[in-house]
Structure formats: C-alpha cells, structure tokens
Design a protein around this motif. Structure first.
Motif, PDB file in Angstrom:
ATOM      1  N   GLU A  54       0.840  -1.199   0.000  1.00 10.56           N
ATOM      2  CA  GLU A  54       0.000   0.000   0.000  1.00 10.56           C
ATOM      3  C   GLU A  54       0.878   1.252   0.000  1.00 10.56           C
ATOM      4  OE1 GLU A  54      -3.307   2.123  -0.314  1.00 10.56           O
ATOM      5  OE2 GLU A  54      -3.488  -0.031  -0.006  1.00 10.56           O
ATOM      6  N   ALA A  55       0.638   2.113  -0.957  1.00 15.34           N
ATOM      7  CA  ALA A  55       1.440   3.335  -1.076  1.00 15.34           C
ATOM      8  C   ALA A  55       1.038   4.373  -0.032  1.00 15.34           C
ATOM      9  CB  ALA A  55       1.301   3.913  -2.474  1.00 15.34           C
ATOM     10  N   ASN A  56      -0.204   4.316   0.397  1.00 16.78           N
ATOM     11  CA  ASN A  56      -0.711   5.307   1.351  1.00 16.78           C
ATOM     12  C   ASN A  56      -0.401   4.901   2.788  1.00 16.78           C
ATOM     13  OD1 ASN A  56      -1.747   6.906  -0.650  1.00 16.78           O
ATOM     14  ND2 ASN A  56      -3.715   5.870  -0.644  1.00 16.78           N
ATOM     15  N   ARG A  57       0.868   4.973   3.120  1.00 16.09           N
ATOM     16  CA  ARG A  57       1.300   4.656   4.477  1.00 16.09           C
ATOM     17  C   ARG A  57       2.351   5.672   4.874  1.00 16.09           C
ATOM     18  NH1 ARG A  57       4.149   2.447   8.214  1.00 16.09           N
ATOM     19  NH2 ARG A  57       3.468   0.734   9.505  1.00 16.09           N
ATOM     20  N   ARG A  58       2.330   6.052   6.134  1.00 18.32           N
ATOM     21  CA  ARG A  58       3.311   7.003   6.655  1.00 18.32           C
ATOM     22  C   ARG A  58       3.954   6.409   7.896  1.00 18.32           C
ATOM     23  NH1 ARG A  58       2.131   8.601   2.489  1.00 18.32           N
ATOM     24  NH2 ARG A  58       1.444  10.634   1.806  1.00 18.32           N
ATOM     25  N   GLU A  59       5.233   6.661   8.043  1.00 20.98           N
ATOM     26  CA  GLU A  59       5.933   6.297   9.271  1.00 20.98           C
ATOM     27  C   GLU A  59       5.782   7.464  10.239  1.00 20.98           C
ATOM     28  OE1 GLU A  59       7.243   3.335   9.855  1.00 20.98           O
ATOM     29  OE2 GLU A  59       6.803   2.684   7.810  1.00 20.98           O
ATOM     30  N   ALA A  60       5.473   7.161  11.464  1.00 21.63           N
ATOM     31  CA  ALA A  60       5.332   8.217  12.463  1.00 21.63           C
ATOM     32  C   ALA A  60       6.701   8.781  12.820  1.00 21.63           C
ATOM     33  CB  ALA A  60       4.669   7.664  13.712  1.00 21.63           C
ATOM     34  N   THR A  61       6.757  10.086  12.959  1.00 17.17           N
ATOM     35  CA  THR A  61       7.970  10.709  13.485  1.00 17.17           C
ATOM     36  C   THR A  61       7.997  10.470  14.990  1.00 17.17           C
ATOM     37  OG1 THR A  61       6.872  12.808  13.910  1.00 17.17           O
ATOM     38  CG2 THR A  61       7.898  12.519  11.722  1.00 17.17           C
ATOM     39  N   LEU A  62       9.153  10.654  15.601  1.00 22.14           N
ATOM     40  CA  LEU A  62       9.252  10.459  17.040  1.00 22.14           C
ATOM     41  C   LEU A  62       8.312  11.406  17.797  1.00 22.14           C
ATOM     42  CD1 LEU A  62      10.426   8.946  19.396  1.00 22.14           C
ATOM     43  CD2 LEU A  62      12.431  10.439  19.288  1.00 22.14           C
ATOM     44  N   PRO A  63       8.241  12.699  17.442  1.00 21.31           N
ATOM     45  CA  PRO A  63       7.293  13.563  18.159  1.00 21.31           C
ATOM     46  C   PRO A  63       5.835  13.101  18.037  1.00 21.31           C
ATOM     47  CG  PRO A  63       8.892  14.896  16.988  1.00 21.31           C
ATOM     48  CD  PRO A  63       9.096  13.470  16.534  1.00 21.31           C
ATOM     49  N   THR A  64       5.439  12.627  16.859  1.00 18.78           N
ATOM     50  CA  THR A  64       4.073  12.139  16.676  1.00 18.78           C
ATOM     51  C   THR A  64       3.841  10.880  17.495  1.00 18.78           C
ATOM     52  OG1 THR A  64       3.890  13.114  14.475  1.00 18.78           O
ATOM     53  CG2 THR A  64       2.386  11.303  14.986  1.00 18.78           C
ATOM     54  N   ALA A  65       4.782   9.949  17.452  1.00 16.99           N
ATOM     55  CA  ALA A  65       4.651   8.712  18.233  1.00 16.99           C
ATOM     56  C   ALA A  65       4.564   9.024  19.726  1.00 16.99           C
ATOM     57  CB  ALA A  65       5.818   7.778  17.940  1.00 16.99           C
ATOM     58  N   LEU A  66       5.353   9.990  20.187  1.00 15.81           N
ATOM     59  CA  LEU A  66       5.300  10.385  21.596  1.00 15.81           C
ATOM     60  C   LEU A  66       3.939  10.983  21.953  1.00 15.81           C
ATOM     61  CD1 LEU A  66       8.857  11.874  22.070  1.00 15.81           C
ATOM     62  CD2 LEU A  66       7.874   9.972  23.378  1.00 15.81           C
ATOM     63  N   LEU A  67       3.391  11.810  21.065  1.00 13.57           N
ATOM     64  CA  LEU A  67       2.074  12.391  21.300  1.00 13.57           C
ATOM     65  C   LEU A  67       1.017  11.302  21.441  1.00 13.57           C
ATOM     66  CD1 LEU A  67       0.040  14.778  21.409  1.00 13.57           C
ATOM     67  CD2 LEU A  67      -0.031  14.634  18.903  1.00 13.57           C
ATOM     68  N   LEU A  68       1.003  10.371  20.489  1.00 13.96           N
ATOM     69  CA  LEU A  68       0.019   9.289  20.525  1.00 13.96           C
ATOM     70  C   LEU A  68       0.174   8.459  21.798  1.00 13.96           C
ATOM     71  CD1 LEU A  68       0.252   8.072  16.814  1.00 13.96           C
ATOM     72  CD2 LEU A  68      -1.424   9.643  17.797  1.00 13.96           C
ATOM     73  N   ALA A  69       1.414   8.108  22.109  1.00 11.17           N
ATOM     74  CA  ALA A  69       1.686   7.291  23.300  1.00 11.17           C
ATOM     75  C   ALA A  69       1.264   8.026  24.569  1.00 11.17           C
ATOM     76  CB  ALA A  69       3.165   6.921  23.349  1.00 11.17           C
ATOM     77  N   HIS A  70       1.527   9.309  24.621  1.00  9.32           N
ATOM     78  CA  HIS A  70       1.152  10.105  25.794  1.00  9.32           C
ATOM     79  C   HIS A  70      -0.362  10.140  25.974  1.00  9.32           C
ATOM     80  CE1 HIS A  70       1.182  13.222  28.815  1.00  9.32           C
ATOM     81  NE2 HIS A  70       0.431  13.987  28.037  1.00  9.32           N
ATOM     82  N   LYS A  71      -1.082  10.359  24.892  1.00  7.16           N
ATOM     83  CA  LYS A  71      -2.541  10.462  24.979  1.00  7.16           C
ATOM     84  C   LYS A  71      -3.202   9.142  25.360  1.00  7.16           C
ATOM     85  CE  LYS A  71      -2.828  14.811  24.098  1.00  7.16           C
ATOM     86  NZ  LYS A  71      -3.349  15.771  25.079  1.00  7.16           N
ATOM     87  N   LEU A  72      -2.481   8.036  25.188  1.00  8.56           N
ATOM     88  CA  LEU A  72      -2.995   6.717  25.585  1.00  8.56           C
ATOM     89  C   LEU A  72      -2.430   6.262  26.930  1.00  8.56           C
ATOM     90  CD1 LEU A  72      -2.885   4.923  22.137  1.00  8.56           C
ATOM     91  CD2 LEU A  72      -4.928   5.576  23.430  1.00  8.56           C
ATOM     92  N   GLY A  73      -1.582   7.082  27.528  1.00  9.43           N
ATOM     93  CA  GLY A  73      -1.022   6.716  28.827  1.00  9.43           C
ATOM     94  C   GLY A  73       0.130   5.739  28.756  1.00  9.43           C
ATOM     95  N   VAL A  74       0.690   5.568  27.568  1.00 10.31           N
ATOM     96  CA  VAL A  74       1.823   4.652  27.389  1.00 10.31           C
ATOM     97  C   VAL A  74       3.098   5.285  27.941  1.00 10.31           C
ATOM     98  CG1 VAL A  74       3.252   3.473  25.658  1.00 10.31           C
ATOM     99  CG2 VAL A  74       0.756   3.534  25.406  1.00 10.31           C
ATOM    100  N   VAL A  75       3.227   6.587  27.752  1.00  7.19           N
ATOM    101  CA  VAL A  75       4.357   7.348  28.299  1.00  7.19           C
ATOM    102  C   VAL A  75       3.799   8.601  28.948  1.00  7.19           C
ATOM    103  CG1 VAL A  75       6.034   6.524  26.583  1.00  7.19           C
ATOM    104  CG2 VAL A  75       4.808   8.665  26.188  1.00  7.19           C
ATOM    105  N   ARG A  76       4.562   9.153  29.844  1.00  5.28           N
ATOM    106  CA  ARG A  76       4.192  10.415  30.482  1.00  5.28           C
ATOM    107  C   ARG A  76       5.213  11.448  30.054  1.00  5.28           C
ATOM    108  NH1 ARG A  76       4.837  12.799  35.971  1.00  5.28           N
ATOM    109  NH2 ARG A  76       3.166  14.319  36.086  1.00  5.28           N
ATOM    110  N   ILE A  77       4.741  12.565  29.569  1.00  5.60           N
ATOM    111  CA  ILE A  77       5.626  13.639  29.167  1.00  5.60           C
ATOM    112  C   ILE A  77       5.705  14.623  30.333  1.00  5.60           C
ATOM    113  CG2 ILE A  77       6.023  15.538  27.555  1.00  5.60           C
ATOM    114  CD1 ILE A  77       4.572  13.807  25.438  1.00  5.60           C
ATOM    115  N   ILE A  78       6.871  14.737  30.894  1.00  4.60           N
ATOM    116  CA  ILE A  78       7.073  15.594  32.057  1.00  4.60           C
ATOM    117  C   ILE A  78       7.156  17.037  31.615  1.00  4.60           C
ATOM    118  CG2 ILE A  78       8.666  16.117  33.938  1.00  4.60           C
ATOM    119  CD1 ILE A  78       9.029  13.194  34.262  1.00  4.60           C
ATOM    120  N   GLY A  79       6.562  17.896  32.390  1.00  3.64           N
ATOM    121  CA  GLY A  79       6.595  19.312  32.081  1.00  3.64           C
ATOM    122  C   GLY A  79       5.330  19.786  31.402  1.00  3.64           C
TER     123      GLY A  79
END
Length: 83
Positions: A54-79
């Motif tokens: 499938e051509a319509n696929r994107r790899e997440a950047t680290l900032p995007t992956a961190l945002l998604l993970a944070h919003k799901l409680g996978v990681v906590r972003i301090i500050g």
C-alpha cells in the motif's frame, strides 16, 4: 544505502507498536485517537495502514509517536501542564 538505522525512527517504531497494543487493550478506535490528539482521522489512518504494498502509508515521526503514546497513557511527558 547505509545500514545505519536512525535511532529516532527505531524509537518511533517501538512506540507505535506500544500505541497499537494500547489501542487494542483500551478498545480505542482510530477516530477516538484522532479526537484525543487533534490529528486528523485520515493521518491516523495512514500511520496504521498495514496493507502490504500500500502506497498510502506514513511512518510516524518520534514527536508524533510520543504524542500518541502520551494520549494513551503509554508514556508520560514531564513538564506538560495538567488540564
């Protein structure tokens, strides 16, 4: 092409695996994840498109992956301000 892997890309891919598992565990849809993050449903869909070839696929950047993970409680972003 270099055999060196970008450490940010490796970390982002690992976080995305954890995000996907958290979505399954929490029964969170892509639409709900889009709502929580403020990202478009279409972009979220591109990040999770696993169809081979499938051509319509994107790899997440680290900032995007961190945002998604944070919003799901996978990681906590301090500050971050508590809301």
């Amino acid at each position: 092409m270099s055999d060196d892997l970008d450490p940010h890309a490796v970390e982002a891919a690992d976080l995305m695996r954890r995000v996907r598992q958290a979505m399954i565990d929490q029964k969170i849809s892509q639409s709900e994840l889009a709502r929580r993050t403020g990202l478009s449903r279409g972009y979220i869909s591109l990040l999770f498109n696993d169809r081979p070839g499938e051509a319509n696929r994107r790899e997440a950047t680290l900032p995007t992956a961190l945002l998604l993970a944070h919003k799901l409680g996978v990681v906590r972003i301090i500050g971050e301000e508590e809301t």
